[in-house]
Design a protein around this motif. Structure first.
Motif, PDB file in Angstrom:
ATOM      1  N   HIS A   1       0.830  -1.213   0.000  1.00 19.32           N
ATOM      2  CA  HIS A   1       0.000   0.000   0.000  1.00 19.32           C
ATOM      3  C   HIS A   1       0.866   1.265   0.000  1.00 19.32           C
ATOM      4  O   HIS A   1       0.515   2.263  -0.614  1.00 19.32           O
ATOM      5  N   LEU A   2       2.010   1.203   0.695  1.00 23.83           N
ATOM      6  CA  LEU A   2       2.921   2.344   0.691  1.00 23.83           C
ATOM      7  C   LEU A   2       3.469   2.594  -0.705  1.00 23.83           C
ATOM      8  O   LEU A   2       3.652   3.753  -1.101  1.00 23.83           O
ATOM      9  N   ASP A   3       3.720   1.513  -1.452  1.00 28.27           N
ATOM     10  CA  ASP A   3       4.196   1.665  -2.834  1.00 28.27           C
ATOM     11  C   ASP A   3       3.175   2.429  -3.674  1.00 28.27           C
ATOM     12  O   ASP A   3       3.537   3.332  -4.433  1.00 28.27           O
ATOM     13  N   GLU A   4       1.897   2.077  -3.521  1.00 25.62           N
ATOM     14  CA  GLU A   4       0.840   2.756  -4.274  1.00 25.62           C
ATOM     15  C   GLU A   4       0.760   4.234  -3.875  1.00 25.62           C
ATOM     16  O   GLU A   4       0.633   5.110  -4.730  1.00 25.62           O
ATOM     17  N   THR A   5       0.838   4.485  -2.580  1.00 28.22           N
ATOM     18  CA  THR A   5       0.771   5.871  -2.099  1.00 28.22           C
ATOM     19  C   THR A   5       1.972   6.669  -2.585  1.00 28.22           C
ATOM     20  O   THR A   5       1.829   7.811  -3.027  1.00 28.22           O
ATOM     21  N   ALA A   6       3.165   6.072  -2.520  1.00 28.24           N
ATOM     22  CA  ALA A   6       4.375   6.766  -2.975  1.00 28.24           C
ATOM     23  C   ALA A   6       4.284   7.114  -4.461  1.00 28.24           C
ATOM     24  O   ALA A   6       4.692   8.199  -4.873  1.00 28.24           O
ATOM     25  N   LYS A   7       3.745   6.204  -5.242  1.00 22.05           N
ATOM     26  CA  LYS A   7       3.581   6.475  -6.677  1.00 22.05           C
ATOM     27  C   LYS A   7       2.638   7.661  -6.886  1.00 22.05           C
ATOM     28  O   LYS A   7       2.912   8.560  -7.685  1.00 22.05           O
ATOM     29  N   ASP A   8       1.538   7.686  -6.133  1.00 18.46           N
ATOM     30  CA  ASP A   8       0.599   8.798  -6.216  1.00 18.46           C
ATOM     31  C   ASP A   8       1.266  10.103  -5.774  1.00 18.46           C
ATOM     32  O   ASP A   8       1.111  11.138  -6.417  1.00 18.46           O
ATOM     33  N   LEU A   9       2.016  10.046  -4.682  1.00 21.27           N
ATOM     34  CA  LEU A   9       2.692  11.236  -4.170  1.00 21.27           C
ATOM     35  C   LEU A   9       3.644  11.823  -5.203  1.00 21.27           C
ATOM     36  O   LEU A   9       3.691  13.033  -5.406  1.00 21.27           O
ATOM     37  N   SER A  10       4.395  10.958  -5.864  1.00 20.06           N
ATOM     38  CA  SER A  10       5.395  11.439  -6.829  1.00 20.06           C
ATOM     39  C   SER A  10       4.746  12.181  -7.997  1.00 20.06           C
ATOM     40  O   SER A  10       5.366  13.061  -8.587  1.00 20.06           O
ATOM     41  N   SER A  11       3.504  11.872  -8.290  1.00 16.00           N
ATOM     42  CA  SER A  11       2.825  12.562  -9.395  1.00 16.00           C
ATOM     43  C   SER A  11       2.417  13.986  -9.018  1.00 16.00           C
ATOM     44  O   SER A  11       2.010  14.758  -9.876  1.00 16.00           O
ATOM     45  N   HIS A  12       2.539  14.346  -7.743  1.00 10.91           N
ATOM     46  CA  HIS A  12       2.133  15.679  -7.279  1.00 10.91           C
ATOM     47  C   HIS A  12       3.301  16.585  -6.898  1.00 10.91           C
ATOM     48  O   HIS A  12       3.088  17.757  -6.588  1.00 10.91           O
TER      49      HIS A  12
END
Length: 131
Positions: free
Chosen positions: A20-31
């Protein structure tokens, strides 16, 4: 913090939330490009990662277009609380005033933020449990 340790700092627990952290980190990097102030981005990103690990869901406070105002205020209050705690723990004046039973303006700010955080945390956990 000790109550969180068993649920976060062991191999089995980490295996349950790392994906789940991987998914969140990917989302974070897009911002990241949306934030000229890197410290603000880091504060919001760490809050989203913490929520993902602890409640199993990112509040997505990093997304300026879809984040709930309540959740952004919650993240901001959490960050301010850490600053106030530092002042309360390391200022000789604050310690002396506390020892005398006096509530300083820093203490009142800390207390108000903690009250707000408790209220909102209960709302958020209820929402997560009802999803």
């Amino acid at each position: 913090r000790m109550k969180l340790n068993k649920g976060i700092f062991n191999v089995d627990a980490a295996a349950s939330f790392l994906p789940h952290l991987d998914e969140t980190a990917k989302d974070l990097s897009s911002h990241v490009a949306e934030y000229p102030d890197l410290s603000e981005f880091c504060m919001l990103a760490s809050f989203d990662l913490f929520c993902t690990a602890v409640i199993g869901k990112s509040l997505r406070v990093i997304d300026q277009h879809s984040a709930k105002k309540r959740d952004v205020k919650f993240a901001d209050a959490a960050a301010k609380t850490f600053h106030y705690m530092g002042d309360l723990l390391y200022s000789p004046l604050e310690k002396r005033m506390f020892d005398m039973g006096m509530k300083t303006s820093t203490w009142r700010l800390f207390e108000g933020n903690m009250d707000f955080q408790m209220k909102v945390a209960i709302e958020i956990v209820d929402e997560v449990l009802n999803d």
